[in-house]
Design an enzyme around this catalytic site. Structure first.
Site, PDB file in Angstrom:
ATOM      1  N   ASP A 268      67.653  -8.842 -26.038  1.00  0.00           N
ATOM      2  CA  ASP A 268      68.991  -8.549 -24.830  1.00  0.00           C
ATOM      3  C   ASP A 268      69.318  -7.324 -24.810  1.00  0.00           C
ATOM      4  O   ASP A 268      69.527  -6.140 -25.929  1.00  0.00           O
ATOM      5  CB  ASP A 268      70.047 -10.145 -24.931  1.00  0.00           C
ATOM      6  CG  ASP A 268      69.900  -9.860 -23.348  1.00  0.00           C
ATOM      7  OD1 ASP A 268      70.912  -9.493 -22.980  1.00  0.00           O
ATOM      8  OD2 ASP A 268      69.919 -11.423 -22.951  1.00  0.00           O
TER       9      ASP A 268
ATOM     10  N   HIS B  48      68.329  -5.990 -19.206  1.00  0.00           N
ATOM     11  CA  HIS B  48      68.522  -6.920 -20.453  1.00  0.00           C
ATOM     12  C   HIS B  48      67.702  -5.912 -21.394  1.00  0.00           C
ATOM     13  O   HIS B  48      67.675  -6.573 -22.530  1.00  0.00           O
ATOM     14  CB  HIS B  48      68.545  -8.034 -20.136  1.00  0.00           C
ATOM     15  CG  HIS B  48      69.351  -8.980 -19.765  1.00  0.00           C
ATOM     16  ND1 HIS B  48      70.885  -8.539 -20.050  1.00  0.00           N
ATOM     17  CD2 HIS B  48      69.178  -9.722 -18.296  1.00  0.00           C
ATOM     18  CE1 HIS B  48      71.745  -9.382 -18.706  1.00  0.00           C
ATOM     19  NE2 HIS B  48      70.981 -10.008 -17.661  1.00  0.00           N
TER      20      HIS B  48
ATOM     21  N   GLU C 197      68.885 -10.502 -13.025  1.00  0.00           N
ATOM     22  CA  GLU C 197      69.796  -9.728 -13.699  1.00  0.00           C
ATOM     23  C   GLU C 197      69.247  -8.306 -14.217  1.00  0.00           C
ATOM     24  O   GLU C 197      70.032  -7.625 -14.823  1.00  0.00           O
ATOM     25  CB  GLU C 197      70.754 -10.202 -14.642  1.00  0.00           C
ATOM     26  CG  GLU C 197      71.650 -11.128 -14.031  1.00  0.00           C
ATOM     27  CD  GLU C 197      72.274 -11.876 -15.518  1.00  0.00           C
ATOM     28  OE1 GLU C 197      73.653 -12.650 -14.891  1.00  0.00           O
ATOM     29  OE2 GLU C 197      71.814 -11.599 -16.577  1.00  0.00           O
TER      30      GLU C 197
HETATM   31  C1  ACM Z   1      70.838 -16.337 -16.766  1.00  0.00           C
HETATM   32  O1  ACM Z   1      71.298 -17.060 -16.720  1.00  0.00           O
HETATM   33  N1  ACM Z   1      70.633 -14.882 -16.564  1.00  0.00           N
HETATM   34  C2  ACM Z   1      69.000 -16.114 -17.014  1.00  0.00           C
END
Ligand code: ACM
Length: 779
Positions: A207, A281, A344
Site C-alpha cells: 500500500d 495505493h 481507490e
Molecule cells: C478499501 O477499503 N479501500 C477496500
C-alpha cells in the site's frame, strides 16, 4: 448436574418454543445440526485415539489433537493405528467415509465412544475444532493447566453433530502495510481463523504506507518501499496541521518467511490470498521505482492515511514490472486467487499524462475509467494465462468488468450484487457490517479507531445473500470476509482487541445455516467462547458486556437508565468518581440526576467484573430538558437538532468529521439558541462547548455572548467572551464557563458569532465557516 441441565433446557425449549443451545454445547460457529444427548464421554488414561496411519493427513490431525489434549490435561491418551486389535477403555475413532462434502464432518459422541467421520482432511480438521470446543477451555492453552487441583473434568458432552459450512469463502483480512505485524502474530492470526472454521487469510501486503513482501527481482521495493519517514499521530483530522511522530517505520517479510507462513496455513487448511495493490495505493512501490509513475517522481512512502493521486502509469514497462512481481508472488502462494486491489485509484495523474491520454485515444476508450478497466483486464488476462484468478475490490466493475474476475464488495453490497448478476463470483465485505477497524463500543470509551460504530451484534446480523435475488444469482455470492485496516491499529494486541469477538460473530455468519442464527443464543455461547480465547492469550474486547446508558431529560433533571447488554449480569455503579467494584451500589432502577454528575458503571457476573468500566459525565442544570429555539436552521452535522443542546449529554468530536455527535451548528450565519427555563429563575453562570474542527470548516466563533430576558422579547447582554476563530490545533469541543452578576431571567440566549469567511492560510480558506456548540448548562 448435566442431566438436570438437559431437563431444564428441555423445559425452557418447551416453554419458550425457541431452540436454545445448552451451555454445554457452546460451539462457535454453531454446527448445522446438533442433537443433544444425555451423558458424557470422560477422557482418561485408558482413552485411545484410533486413526488409519495410512492416511498421513488425517493421522497428523488426530496426532495434533491428542498431543494438545495430553499437554493441557496431563492425561496420557494414546494414539493407535486402526489396524491394531480393539483395546480396552474408551475410544475416539477417526473414520474416513465416502460421500460427505469436502468440508463436512460428523461427530457421534456417546459415553464410551467418539466417532469422527469425514471424507477429507479438511472435514476432520473442522471436526477436531468442534471436539476441542466441547472440552474445557484450558485445552487451548499452550501448556499444562496452571493448577491440577482447579483443572476441569476432561469430558465431552454426548451429542451427535452433522456439520458443513454455508459458504465456501470464509475470510479474514489483515493490512500489514499501515502497520507491520510480525510472523509470529501472522501465525497466531491463522490459528484463530482456523479455530473459527474460516478458511481464507487475505494478506494485504502492499500500500502507500509500505511494501511488505520481498521481491528478488526488485530489491528496492523492500529496501526503499518498506520504510516511511514518519507516521501520523492520532486520528486523521485530530490536528491541524497534522502531527507526525518523527520516527522511521518499516518492516517486511522475506520470501523464506512467507514460504514458512504458507506452509503453516496449509497445515490448518487456511488459504492465504496475497494482495498486491494496483493501479492505486502504489506510493511505496513508486518511491522505490519512480519510472512506473506518470510524473516520474520523486515520490515518498507516506506516513499519512487516505487515497493518493500518484498511481501506476499504464506503460507497457509497468505491466512487465507488475507481472514480474506477480510471478514471484504466485511462486510463493499456491492460492488459486490473487488479489490485485483495484480500489481507490484517482485518475488525476492519468488525466495529466500525455502517455495515458494517447493510450486512451489509441485504444478508443471513453475515459480514464475505461483505462482502469483496460489496466485490470490486461492484468486479469495475464494472471488467467498463468492458471490463476484475480480478485479485485468492487471498483473493478467501473468501466467494464474483466471477464474472469471475482469481486470483493466493500462499498456496500451493490458491487457484489451487480457482479453476481453478471455471472461473476462475489465476496461480501461491506463496511457497515464487516470493517473490524470501526469502533465496537462507545467511541468516548474506546481506543482511537477509524470511525463509525460496528457492534458485535451488528456484525452477527449481517446476511451476505440477499434473499430477493434469483437462485442463479445467489449462487455467485460465495462468502464474506472481515477486513482489518491498521491505520489506527499498531500492535498485534490491538488487532486482537479489534477482531475478537466480532470475527467469532462473522464465523457464524459464513458457516452456520441462515435459519440457525440467533443473537441471544450466540451471546450466550460467546461467553463460553471467550475463556478459550483467553487460554490462547487473545486480547479480546469485553465491549459485549459494557454497560449502556440511556438518558431522558425533563425540566431540570436527567433520568439515567443503565442497561447490561447481557442477561444474568448485574450492574454496579458509583456517582462519587470512585472506580466501581463488586461492592459498589447495585443498580436497581433509573437514576434521577439534578446536578452534573459523573457516573461509573460495570457489569458483574458471578461476582466478577466482566465488562470494562464505563464512565459518563452527565451535565445537568436548570437548562436540562428545556425547549431551545434556534434563530437560524441548523445545518451541521446532518440531522442536528436543537434539543441536543439541553439533552444532558456532552458532544463528542471523536471519529470522522461526520461522526461528530451531540453538537449543533450553523453554516454562514451566527448560532443563536434561546432556552426557556419555564419561569423566572436566578442565573449567574452559563457553560457551553464550542467545536473546533478546522478540517471540516468548523471554526471557533469570534465571540460567545450570553443574553437574558424576562419576557422573551427584550434581551440584555450580561456577558461576552471573545475567541479566536483562526485557532487551529486539535479537533475538539472546548468548554467555556461564562459567569456574571446574578440576574433573574426566564429566557437565556447564547449567541456564537460565526467566523464568516475562512481566513487565508487555513484549510478550506475562502469558504464560509460553520459555528457549532454542544450542551448548554445554566446555573
Ligand atoms: C478499501 O477499503 N479501500 C477496500
Amino acid at each position: 448436574m448435566h442431566k438436570l441441565l438437559v431437563v431444564m433446557t428441555g423445559l425452557l425449549l418447551a416453554l419458550t418454543g425457541r431452540a436454545q443451545t445448552p451451555d454445554r454445547y457452546s460451539i462457535i460457529p454453531k454446527p448445522a445440526k446438533l442433537e443433544a444427548r444425555e451423558g458424557q464421554f470422560v477422557v482418561s488414561n485408558t482413552t485411545t485415539v484410533v486413526v488409519p496411519f495410512s492416511n498421513a493427513a488425517v493421522k497428523s490431525i488426530a496426532e495434533t489433537f491428542t498431543n494438545q489434549l495430553n499437554t493441557t490435561s496431563g492425561l496420557q491418551v494414546s494414539l493407535r493405528n486402526v489396524n491394531k486389535m480393539a483395546l480396552p477403555g474408551n475410544i475416539i475413532s477417526f473414520i474416513p467415509v465416502p460421500g460427505l462434502g469436502e468440508e463436512a464432518y460428523r461427530l457421534d459422541i456417546k459415553s464410551n465412544s467418539i466417532t469422527v467421520e469425514s471424507t477429507s482432511p479438511k472435514g476432520f480438521f473442522y471436526a477436531v475444532q468442534s471436539l476441542m470446543q466441547l472440552l474445557p477451555p484450558t485445552i487451548f492453552r499452550a501448556g499444562p493447566a496452571a493448577s491440577r487441583a482447579t483443572s476441569a473434568t476432561w469430558a465431552v458432552p454426548a451429542c451427535r453433530i452433522e456439520d458443513q459450512p454455508r459458504y465456501s469463502y470464509r475470510g479474514l483480512h489483515l493490512d500489514v502495510s499501515r502497520h507491520f505485524m510480525p510472523v509470529s502474530f501472522i501465525k497466531k492470526y491463522i490459528d484463530l481463523i482456523a479455530l473459527h472454521k474460516m478458511n481464507i487469510f487475505h494478506w494485504h501486503l502492499t500500500d502507500d504506507q509500505g511494501w511488505r513482501i520481498e521481491i528478488k527481482k526488485y530489491p528496492k521495493l523492500t529496501q526503499v518501499g518498506s520504510k516511511r519517514r514518519h507516521t501520523l499521530i492520532g486520528h486523521y483530522y485530530e490536528s491541524d496541521p497534522q502531527q507526525f511522530d518523527g520516527k522511521e517505520y518499516g518492516g517486511y517479510y522475506t520470501q523464506d518467511e512467507i514460504r514458512d507462513v504458507v506452509r503453516y496455513a496449509q497445515s490448518r487448511y487456511v488459504t492465504i490470498i496475497p494482495e498486491i495493490e494496483m493501479p492505486g495505493h502504489a506510493l511505496a512501490a513508486l518511491t522505490a521505482y519512480p519510472e512506473y509513475g506518470c510524473s516520474g517522481g520523486p515520490y515518498e512512502v507516506t506516513g499519512k492515511w487516505g487515497v493518493f493521486n500518484d498511481i501506476f502509469c499504464p506503460y507497457d514497462k509497468t505491466f512487465e514490472f507488475l507481472q514480474n512481481i506477480l510471478t514471484e508472488v504466485m511462486a510463493l502462494f499456491p492460492s488459486q486467487y490473487i488479489h490485485i486491489g483495484g480500489d481507490e485509484a484517482p485518475k488525476d495523474s492519468w488525466k495529466k499524462s500525455g502517455f495515458a491520454q494517447d493510450l486512451i485515444k489509441r485504444l478508443k476508450l471513453k475515459d480514464e475509467h475505461e483505462l482502469q478497466s483496460y489496466f485490470i483486464t490486461r492484468i486479469d488476462k495475464w494472471v488467467t494465462s498463468k492458471g490463476r484468478k484475480i480478485i479485485g475490490w468492487d471498483e473493478i466493475l467501473e468501466g467494464g468488468l474483466s471477464p474472469n474476475a471475482t469481486v470483493m464488495s466493500w462499498r456496500g453490497t451493490q458491487g457484489g450484487i451487480a457482479a453476481a448478476k453478471q455471472g461473476h463470483d462475489a465476496i461480501m465485505t461491506p463496511g457497515a457490517f464487516l470493517y473490524l477497524d470501526k469502533y465496537q463500543s462507545d467511541p468516548e470509551q474506546e481506543p482511537t479507531a477509524i470511525g463509525g460504530l460496528l457492534t458485535t451484534e451488528q456484525t452477527y446480523s449481517y446476511e451476505p445473500t440477499p434473499q430477493d435475488l434469483p437462485a442463479d444469482v445467489q449462487k455467485h455470492i460465495i462468502g464474506a470476509q472481515g477486513n482489518v485496516w491498521t491505520e489506527y491499529i499498531k500492535t498485534p494486541e490491538h488487532v486482537e482487541y479489534m477482531v475478537f469477538p466480532r470475527a467469532a460473530a462473522l464465523a457464524e455468519v459464513v458457516w452456520s445455516p441462515r435459519e440457525a442464527r440467533n443473537w441471544p443464543d450466540f451471546r450466550q455461547r460467546v461467553q463460553l467462547h471467550l475463556p478459550r480465547l483467553a487460554a490462547l492469550n487473545v486480547n479480546y474486547s469485553r465491549s459485549l458486556f459494557d454497560v449502556l446508558a440511556e438518558t431522558e431529560a425533563a425540566a431540570g433533571t436527567l433520568r439515567v437508565t443503565l442497561k447490561s447488554p447481557v442477561p444474568d449480569t448485574e450492574i454496579r455503579y458509583s456517582v462519587d468518581g470512585s472506580a466501581p467494584s463488586q461492592q459498589s451500589a447495585r443498580y436497581e432502577s433509573p437514576l434521577s440526576l439534578s446536578a452534573t454528575t459523573t457516573v461509573k458503571a460495570v457489569t458483574v457476573k458471578n461476582g466478577e467484573l466482566v465488562g470494562e468500566v464505563q464512565q459518563w459525565i452527565f451535565p445537568v442544570s436548570r437548562a436540562t430538558g428545556r425547549l431551545v429555539q434556534m434563530a437560524s436552521a441548523l445545518t451541521y452535522p446532518k440531522n442536528a437538532q436543537a434539543a441536543l443542546l439541553t439533552n444532558g449529554r456532552y458532544g463528542s468530536a471523536i471519529g470522522y468529521l461526520a461522526d461528530v455527535r451531540g453538537v449543533a451548528g450553523v453554516r454562514s450565519a451566527d448560532l443563536s439558541a434561546t432556552i426557556d427555563l419555564g419561569a423566572a429563575t436566578p442565573v449567574q453562570k452559563v457553560t457551553v462547548g464550542v467545536l473546533k474542527a478546522t478540517a471540516g470548516s468548523v471554526l471557533l466563533p469570534r465571540q460567545l455572548e450570553v443574553l437574558v430576558s424576562e419576557d422573551g422579547q427584550t434581551f440584555r447582554s450580561v456577558k461576552t467572551l471573545p475567541l479566536n476563530p483562526a485557532e487551529r490545533g486539535r479537533k475538539e469541543v472546548i468548554r467555556h464557563a461564562l459567569t456574571f452578576e446574578p440576574v433573574s431571567a426566564r429566557y437565556v440566549r447564547i449567541v456564537a458569532q460565526n467566523a464568516g469567511q475562512i481566513p487565508a492560510g487555513m484549510i478550506n480558506e475562502g469558504k464560509d465557516a460553520t459555528v457549532a456548540v454542544d450542551e448548554i448548562t445554566v446555573e
